[in-house]
Design an enzyme around this catalytic site. Structure first.
Site: not given
Ligand code: DGJ
Length: 713
Positions: A451, A515
């Protein structure tokens, strides 16, 4: 042919030709001119490029205007944006290069140029690939005895005058890849990224189009930089009316200062020309990327994945996650990924980043019991990292507060309570690499989700701009982790789709596309991200019934059909799914596995559809034997009976079996479905010229159409 020869040797242009694309390089004047890039024009006969390039000379112009050449030097009388911008302490700001040597081998041509007054050497390399994709590399060497500052070294290609429109993309967290299509106007259509990572608003590709270009037809000239740091994409129309497309790394002031003898290599620019509309762009880029031996599908089929983030967030618990793994395996999941929260003091997003040691508090027996259980169920075990980041509340930051990217004397603003580590600092880089590598080896991690949850601000290494070095360092770290752990796959995530670019494709195996798991939003996000990136590299998961990012409720069928067209997975607490939902997922998982060869190898198609309420897309086998088409009712249809959608790209003379495949069923507003949905046979030409009428679906529903060739007529 390798030549160190006077440029007059090249009286005829050099042609690089592949798969319906030609670039013609005219070197006859002693400097490189891209005389043409597009459909092949040179054919069998010698082409007089001078005739093509010789424009009218208006009054109020230079007496003898010349083509500015590939380097677009101002010294040749060009008033547009030069390819090279830089200076040597304020001098050598207007270079004029001449060819020193040329090397032509098969589909590639390298041109070395020098400016003996500015004491600079530049190399340009053009490579045309079997897919028709053109790659351009450029580099510069300082041949002087003093420092030379590079401000920009971009690659450029000419556009024909009929290239009238530009498409590019912007975006934000949860809504990546929003398309913009507008006319090309005088000046520079400039898309810059200064986040240090490419960012949610990164365009991935910038395209010039002929008017009326659609998904399936019309000319497109696209350019994309293979770089994951700061970038510039540009289309310029000068006062002469001429247009060009280019891209280059965005360098901060003083970021690249070449000491005597030093070299700067600009990131590669990929350029795509097609006459087959926007789908033609995808087709070329996808075929190029899929032809790489390291492309993930060249190694093994893409495993159906379950990521636990939206299932449990930070609430890690051995028995819940073990039970989730059991259900995951029972519906057909092949890879189980433990997300954020397993390490250090990371019980929420305020602390622990940077401490890559399994948390004793949450995992007193370590991760091996869970990982072992996952493997015993026949699944791979995956794990989350965010190795470029540190929370100020972490053991790492307390021990090494000087390991962050910063401008001396101040601390950059935090984002998600985190700062960015300076990976150009060798000690820091080695520490993170070794900690991550140790966990991978000890736990037996087959896959990491990496990430990057913030943009870079004041990204300095010992007070000088460091975005370039940071980008090089993360590429090196990914490559090294893979070298140390053969078979390891890496997913690039940056709060979802904040680091998706053709540079990262060369180092990572998957992108977390967004997301946002809301199927409606995902339709658009995936449609446009896959313009450049093949769907097998785009993570697409079935999320919870009520989307966590939008609050919308969607049927299992709509979510399943949406997630099918990517590297499919789930991100949902399946322990809460009903028996009916689990059954639908099981059927969907089996269908995904049976069809992933086509989904991840076929030609991606988006189908022009007359009603903006519907989105139609799919994938067609290259041998035209099979197609999977999704009809998506994004909004209510304009007509009470929705418009037919056609299926292009099949064999018009073949007969196809056409049927609809359900995963839980779509909500409809009809008392009779269209006749074809009971199953029928139609010719490829009937599907192309007549098409199929969809059922009357509720908005935010979808159907999946399976088209199988029966025989040729
Ligand atoms: C942002 C990612 O995009 C999510 O999928 C998840 O991994 C969180 N970070 C974890 O903090």
């Amino acid at each position: 042919m390798a030549l160190s020869a006077p440029p007059t040797t090249f009286l005829t242009p050099i042609s690089l030709l592949s798969d319906g694309v030609e670039i013609l390089l005219d070197l006859s004047e002693g400097y490189p001119v891209v005389a043409h890039w597009g459909a092949p024009i040179s054919g069998e006969h010698a082409l007089d490029v001078r005739t093509l390039l010789g424009e009218a000379v208006p009054h109020a112009d230079l007496d003898k205007p010349v083509n500015p050449g590939a380097l677009r030097e101002g010294a040749r009388g060009f008033h547009g944006r030069p390819a090279l911008q830089g200076h040597r302490g304020g001098e050598a700001w207007s270079p004029l290069f001449t060819i020193a040597s040329v090397d032509v081998q098969g589909g590639s041509c390298t041109i070395n140029l020098t400016d003996d007054a500015a004491l600079l050497a530049v190399s340009l390399r053009y490579r045309i690939l079997p897919s028709g994709v053109l790659l351009i590399d450029s580099g510069i060497v300082n041949q002087g005895a003093t420092d030379y500052t590079v401000n920009e070294l971009a690659s450029w290609l000419p556009l024909p005058d009929r290239a009238a429109e530009v498409i590019d993309f912007s975006g934000r967290w949860l809504r990546e890849r929003q398309i913009s299509r507008k006319p090309i106007t005088p000046g520079v259509a400039l898309r810059e990224g200064r986040e240090g990572r490419t960012g949610h608003e990164h365009t991935i590709i910038q395209c010039a189009l002929a008017p009326q270009t659609t998904f399936s037809q019309g000319e497109v000239w696209g350019a994309a930089l293979l770089w994951s740091g700061n970038v510039r994409h540009m289309i310029e129309q000068t006062a002469t009316g001429r247009k060009a497309i280019g891209a280059g790394e965005l360098l901060e002031s003083g970021e690249v200062i070449l000491t005597p003898g030093a070299r700067y290599d600009a990131p590669t620019m990929a350029a795509v020309y097609t006459m087959e509309g926007l789908d033609g762009v995808s087709d070329r880029l996808h075929r190029w990327l899929r032809s790489r031996p390291e492309h993930p599908t060249a190694i093994k089929p893409r495993p159906l994945t379950l990521n636990v983030w939206e299932a449990v967030y930070f609430d890690h618990n051995h028995s819940t996650l073990t039970a989730l793994a059991d259900v995951a395996a029972s519906v057909g999941v092949e890879r189980f990924v433990l997300d954020d929260g397993w390490f250090g003091s990371r019980r929420d997003d305020r602390s622990g980043l940077g401490d890559w040691l399994v948390s004793d508090a949450v995992w007193p027996d370590g991760l091996l019991p869970l990982a072992g259980h996952v493997r015993s169920l026949g699944m791979e075990f995956g794990l989350w990292f965010e190795g470029e980041m540190v929370n100020p509340d972490s053991d790492l930051y307390r021990a090494h507060p000087d390991w962050i990217l910063k401008v001396e004397g101040r601390i950059p603003p935090t984002a998600r309570q985190q700062l960015v580590l300076d990976l150009a600092n060798r000690d820091c880089y080695t520490h993170i690499l070794n900690q991550v590598d140790t966990v991978i080896r000890e736990v037996g991690v087959a896959y990491i989700k990496w990430d990057h949850n913030r943009s870079l601000v004041d990204a300095g290494h010992r007070n000088v701009p460091a975005a370039r070095r940071q980008t090089q360092a993360i590429y090196a770290m990914f490559d090294e982790l893979k070298r140390r752990n053969p078979g390891l796959e890496i997913e690039s995530c940056a709060s979802g789709g904040g680091r998706i670019d053709l540079g990262m494709v060369m180092h990572a195996d998957r992108f977390w596309t967004s997301d946002c798991n809301d199927a409606l939003e995902r339709q658009e996000i995936q449609r446009w991200t896959s313009l450049a990136i093949p769907p097998e590299l785009l993570g697409s998961h079935i999320g919870p019934t009520e989307s966590h990012s939008t609050g919308r409720n969607h049927s299992i069928q709509f979510r399943a059909i949406t997630a099918l067209f990517g590297h499919a997975g789930l991100e949902w607490n399946l322990l809460e799914a009903t028996a009916r939902e689990r059954e639908a997922i099981r059927a969907w998982a089996a269908f995904y596995k049976a069809n992933r060869g086509l989904l991840h190898g076929g030609r991606v198609t988006r189908i022009d559809y007359p009603d903006p309420g519907g989105l139609v897309h799919g994938v067609i086998a290259h041998d035209k034997s099979k197609a999977l088409i999704a009809y998506v009712q994004a909004r209510t249809a304009s007509g009470s009976r929705p418009d037919a959608f056609t299926v292009p790209g099949l064999d018009p003379n073949a007969r196809y079996r056409v049927s609809a495949r359900e995963f839980g069923g779509a909500g409809t507003i009809q008392h009779r479905a269209p006749a074809w949905m009971a199953g029928t046979e139609l010719t490829g030409s009937a599907l192309l010229y007549s098409g199929l009428r969809p059922p009357v679906l509720r908005p935010e529903e979808a159907i999946l159409v399976v088209v199988d060739r029966v025989d040729r007529l």
